[in-house]
Design an enzyme around this catalytic site. Structure first.
Site, PDB file in Angstrom:
ATOM      1  N   ASN A 150     -31.524   2.001 -31.999  1.00  0.00           N
ATOM      2  CA  ASN A 150     -32.563   3.001 -32.278  1.00  0.00           C
ATOM      3  C   ASN A 150     -33.845   2.395 -32.858  1.00  0.00           C
ATOM      4  OD1 ASN A 150     -31.196   2.468 -34.668  1.00  0.00           O
ATOM      5  ND2 ASN A 150     -31.630   4.482 -35.496  1.00  0.00           N
ATOM      6  N   GLY A 226     -24.755   0.750 -37.485  1.00  0.00           N
ATOM      7  CA  GLY A 226     -24.396   1.448 -36.260  1.00  0.00           C
ATOM      8  C   GLY A 226     -23.587   2.688 -36.579  1.00  0.00           C
ATOM      9  N   THR A 228     -20.423   5.313 -37.305  1.00  0.00           N
ATOM     10  CA  THR A 228     -19.317   5.259 -38.260  1.00  0.00           C
ATOM     11  C   THR A 228     -18.024   4.808 -37.588  1.00  0.00           C
ATOM     12  OG1 THR A 228     -20.365   6.881 -39.671  1.00  0.00           O
ATOM     13  CG2 THR A 228     -17.985   6.666 -39.909  1.00  0.00           C
ATOM     14  N   THR A 230     -17.646   2.726 -35.098  1.00  0.00           N
ATOM     15  CA  THR A 230     -17.695   1.265 -34.922  1.00  0.00           C
ATOM     16  C   THR A 230     -17.512   0.575 -36.279  1.00  0.00           C
ATOM     17  OG1 THR A 230     -19.339   1.668 -33.199  1.00  0.00           O
ATOM     18  CG2 THR A 230     -18.990  -0.612 -33.827  1.00  0.00           C
ATOM     19  N   GLU A 248     -23.738  -0.115 -42.639  1.00  0.00           N
ATOM     20  CA  GLU A 248     -24.725   0.980 -42.698  1.00  0.00           C
ATOM     21  C   GLU A 248     -24.431   1.870 -41.503  1.00  0.00           C
ATOM     22  OE1 GLU A 248     -27.011   1.295 -45.018  1.00  0.00           O
ATOM     23  OE2 GLU A 248     -26.727  -0.653 -45.958  1.00  0.00           O
ATOM     24  N   CYS A 282     -31.169   7.221 -38.239  1.00  0.00           N
ATOM     25  CA  CYS A 282     -30.021   7.588 -39.077  1.00  0.00           C
ATOM     26  C   CYS A 282     -30.457   8.464 -40.250  1.00  0.00           C
ATOM     27  CB  CYS A 282     -29.329   6.337 -39.582  1.00  0.00           C
ATOM     28  SG  CYS A 282     -30.456   5.207 -40.415  1.00  0.00           S
ATOM     29  N   GLU A 461     -28.098  -2.403 -48.652  1.00  0.00           N
ATOM     30  CA  GLU A 461     -29.009  -3.476 -48.266  1.00  0.00           C
ATOM     31  C   GLU A 461     -30.364  -3.159 -48.896  1.00  0.00           C
ATOM     32  OE1 GLU A 461     -28.683  -3.919 -43.961  1.00  0.00           O
ATOM     33  OE2 GLU A 461     -26.751  -4.912 -44.210  1.00  0.00           O
TER      34      GLU A 461
HETATM   35  P1  NDP Z   1     -22.846   1.536 -32.338  1.00  0.00           P
HETATM   36  O1  NDP Z   1     -21.925   1.588 -33.477  1.00  0.00           O
HETATM   37  O2  NDP Z   1     -22.370   1.936 -31.007  1.00  0.00           O
HETATM   38  O3  NDP Z   1     -23.417   0.048 -32.150  1.00  0.00           O
HETATM   39  C1  NDP Z   1     -24.042  -0.668 -33.175  1.00  0.00           C
HETATM   40  C2  NDP Z   1     -23.942  -2.149 -32.843  1.00  0.00           C
HETATM   41  O4  NDP Z   1     -22.571  -2.539 -32.899  1.00  0.00           O
HETATM   42  C3  NDP Z   1     -24.421  -2.497 -31.432  1.00  0.00           C
HETATM   43  O5  NDP Z   1     -24.976  -3.788 -31.421  1.00  0.00           O
HETATM   44  C4  NDP Z   1     -23.123  -2.490 -30.656  1.00  0.00           C
HETATM   45  O6  NDP Z   1     -23.197  -3.213 -29.468  1.00  0.00           O
HETATM   46  C5  NDP Z   1     -22.195  -3.138 -31.666  1.00  0.00           C
HETATM   47  N1  NDP Z   1     -20.777  -2.881 -31.468  1.00  0.00           N
HETATM   48  C6  NDP Z   1     -20.183  -1.859 -30.811  1.00  0.00           C
HETATM   49  N2  NDP Z   1     -18.829  -1.991 -30.863  1.00  0.00           N
HETATM   50  C7  NDP Z   1     -18.586  -3.117 -31.575  1.00  0.00           C
HETATM   51  C8  NDP Z   1     -17.404  -3.784 -31.989  1.00  0.00           C
HETATM   52  N3  NDP Z   1     -16.187  -3.321 -31.690  1.00  0.00           N
HETATM   53  N4  NDP Z   1     -17.510  -4.913 -32.705  1.00  0.00           N
HETATM   54  C9  NDP Z   1     -18.722  -5.400 -33.031  1.00  0.00           C
HETATM   55  N5  NDP Z   1     -19.880  -4.819 -32.670  1.00  0.00           N
HETATM   56  C10 NDP Z   1     -19.809  -3.687 -31.955  1.00  0.00           C
HETATM   57  O7  NDP Z   1     -24.107   2.345 -32.791  1.00  0.00           O
HETATM   58  P2  NDP Z   1     -25.368   2.695 -31.931  1.00  0.00           P
HETATM   59  O8  NDP Z   1     -25.978   1.440 -31.391  1.00  0.00           O
HETATM   60  O9  NDP Z   1     -24.971   3.770 -30.994  1.00  0.00           O
HETATM   61  O10 NDP Z   1     -26.388   3.229 -33.034  1.00  0.00           O
HETATM   62  C11 NDP Z   1     -26.417   4.533 -33.444  1.00  0.00           C
HETATM   63  C12 NDP Z   1     -25.682   4.695 -34.753  1.00  0.00           C
HETATM   64  O11 NDP Z   1     -26.216   3.838 -35.723  1.00  0.00           O
HETATM   65  C13 NDP Z   1     -25.814   6.092 -35.304  1.00  0.00           C
HETATM   66  O12 NDP Z   1     -24.566   6.545 -35.746  1.00  0.00           O
HETATM   67  C14 NDP Z   1     -26.741   5.898 -36.489  1.00  0.00           C
HETATM   68  O13 NDP Z   1     -26.581   6.860 -37.486  1.00  0.00           O
HETATM   69  C15 NDP Z   1     -26.384   4.544 -36.945  1.00  0.00           C
HETATM   70  N6  NDP Z   1     -27.468   3.957 -37.729  1.00  0.00           N
HETATM   71  C16 NDP Z   1     -27.312   3.822 -39.082  1.00  0.00           C
HETATM   72  C17 NDP Z   1     -28.335   3.330 -39.871  1.00  0.00           C
HETATM   73  C18 NDP Z   1     -28.164   3.167 -41.344  1.00  0.00           C
HETATM   74  O14 NDP Z   1     -28.971   2.467 -41.943  1.00  0.00           O
HETATM   75  N7  NDP Z   1     -27.175   3.760 -41.970  1.00  0.00           N
HETATM   76  C19 NDP Z   1     -29.636   2.964 -39.274  1.00  0.00           C
HETATM   77  C20 NDP Z   1     -29.694   3.142 -37.853  1.00  0.00           C
HETATM   78  C21 NDP Z   1     -28.633   3.619 -37.113  1.00  0.00           C
HETATM   79  P3  NDP Z   1     -23.497  -2.436 -28.092  1.00  0.00           P
HETATM   80  O15 NDP Z   1     -24.665  -1.528 -28.329  1.00  0.00           O
HETATM   81  O16 NDP Z   1     -23.827  -3.538 -27.194  1.00  0.00           O
HETATM   82  O17 NDP Z   1     -22.260  -1.680 -27.750  1.00  0.00           O
END
Ligand code: NDP
Length: 481
Positions: A150, A226, A228, A230, A248, A282, A461
């Protein structure tokens, strides 16, 4: 089609198994680039490079690490227009947003941690006349930085800058959906004199190379942003190996509007909190709670304003909202809107895909959507949608506003709007969230802790919190006699 490469040991590299993933432009729905679908072999090379680079980098002075980060910030700033354009194409976000928020904040993160490298200090504790303790803060080793789609380069820089400032070497894994700006950034590393192996960027699927990175026994810590689910998966995978983790994750953030708020400002800012980046932040306020006395007026004004938002080509000036990240995500958001209706909610505006003419005809657009009439406990009000969809609910008084806010498994952020500041501060204290804004939203000071409670996060962080996360404290006690 343009090719994106890994960056390993100071050089760009094609994936070892020559497997590639299509990268799409959300606004057109068309593939426009190919990125590595990396495998364990790529990771092995990155790990070996990062391990070899660790001792010399950890021994580099804090001032030199700071200089390297500052050079990177300069290089990003010189190319800000190119980076913003690339981020907008890759994510579907309005170019204006990438120009005004994403890319300036990348440079700000790099500069902040350039300074932090030198300002970070450890503690000492005197034991009267007998002894003194001093605490060393040592870098951890090779750390993993995993970031979402995002705010791609913004969140990547938020992790790699403190990791490098603290003397670690890094393997970063950007989202497979948005690899472009991390690739452009990697091409600047040698120009900024980042030694080979200090920062390695490996592209590929989360469930593939992402999981393999998490499973590396030699990784000292994982900083993840990413979803929750994941985050839970990463916590499970690493539990037996006691990895240092910073997670996060998602949010379902309340926006609390009291009747005495500054009306115009509250409307402007709650609209921003709801729909910035198509609601794919997020920190977006997706549950709007409005005090009964002004509920109807607020609903009317807010819906009128939401209808005025221009959903359009992200590259065209004047588009308030761009495309969602993928066809799958667009479908998920539309399913959530259907679910809200099945749960008894009334769609006050939006609720449908937006079909644009011309180059965006196949793009993944959804209209800003406002829904009312749902109870706090229904799935729509409990589950993160991560799109341009908000619910609106009335409340009577302060206690009810707090109870509704806290009826969530998440606890990332909240915003409170009202002119009785004492009341706002009382509410801020009682709301279960890692970040609370009063009469503002997403105003960020990089020195402050950032992260969530409950299922929104583990650890914090930001500022010296990140420097603490990326270092190991070691206490040394010295007796005088
Ligand atoms: P994901 O959890 O799908 O992915 C986040 C990252 O993790 C991506 O690089 C993804 O790779 C990677 N990933 C996925 N599966 C695995 C695994 N099993 N092991 C290691 N890495 C993995 O999240 P999104 O990318 O869909 O992002 C959206 C989410 O992020 C929302 O829930 C949002 O709320 C949260 N978010 C939280 C923030 C915070 O500060 N709290 C800030 C911004 C977003 P790939 O994309 O290649 O699958």
């Amino acid at each position: 089609m343009e090719k994106i490469y890994n960056y390993i040991d100071g050089d760009v590299a094609a994936p070892a198994e020559d497997r590639w993933l299509d990268v799409f432009e959300p606004a057109t729905g068309q593939a426009y680039a190919r990125a590595p679908d990396s495998s364990a072999d790529d990771l092995k090379k990155a790990m070996s490079a990062a391990q070899s680079a660790f001792d010399p980098w950890a021994a580099t002075s804090a001032a030199e690490r700071g200089r390297v980060l500052n050079r990177l910030a300069n290089l990003v700033e010189e190319r800000a227009a190119e980076f913003a354009q690339a981020e907008s194409v890759d994510t579907g976000k309005p170019l204006r947003l990438a120009e005004s928020v994403d890319i300036p904040r990348v440079a700000a993160n790099l500069r902040f941690y350039a300074g932090a490298a030198e300002h970070f200090a450890s503690e000492s504790h005197a034991m009267g006349q007998d002894a003194i303790n001093y605490t060393l803060r040592e870098p951890l080793g090779v750390v993993a930085c995993i970031s979402p789609w995002n705010l791609p380069l913004y969140l990547l820089s938020w992790k790699i800058a403190p990791a490098l400032a603290a003397g670690n070497t890094v393997i970063a894994k950007p989202s497979e959906l948005t690899p472009m700006t991390a690739y452009l950034f990697s091409r600047l590393l040698s120009r900024a004199n980042v030694p080979p192996g200090v920062l390695n960027i490996v592209h590929g699927r989360g469930a593939g190379v992402g999981q393999a990175l998490v499973d590396q026994t030699e990784i000292a810590a994982i900083s993840f942003t990413g979803g929750t689910s994941t985050g839970k998966q990463i916590a499970k995978s690493t539990a037996g190996r006691f990895k240092k983790l910073s997670l996060e994750m998602g949010g379902k953030n309340p926006t609390v509007v009291f009747a005495d708020c500054d009306w115009d400002r509250t409307l402007d800012q709650t609209l921003r909190a709801a729909f910035t980046n198509q609601g794919e932040v997020c920190l977006c306020g997706s549950r709007i709670l409005v005090q009964n006395e002004v509920y109807e007026r607020f609903r009317e004004d807010f819906v009128a304003r939401a209808k005025q938002l221009v959903v359009g080509d992200p590259l065209v000036n004047g588009s308030d909202q761009g495309a969602l990240i993928s066809a799958a995500h667009r479908d998920k958001v539309l399913d959530c809107i259907q679910l809200a209706q099945d749960e008894g909610g009334e769609v006050l505006c939006g609720g449908t895909p937006v079909n644009l003419p011309g180059r965006c005809a196949e793009g993944w657009f959804v209209a800003p959507t406002v829904i009312e009439g749902l109870p706090a406990q229904c799935r729509t009000n409990q589950e993160e949608i991560f799109g341009p969809v908000v619910t609106i609910m009335p409340f009577d008084d302060e206690d009810e506003a707090i109870a509704l806010s806290n009826q969530s498994t998440y606890g990332l952020a909240a915003s409170i709007w009202g002119s009785d500041v004492t009341r706002c501060l009382r509410v801020a204290r009682r709301i279960e969230a890692g970040l609370v804004w009063v009469n503002t939203w997403m105003m960020r000071d990089l020195r402050t802790p950032m992260g969530g409670m409950k299922q929104s996060g583990m650890g914090r962080e930001g500022g010296f919190e990140s420097m603490r996360f990326f270092t190991e404290p070691k206490n040394v006690c010295v007796r005088y006699d």
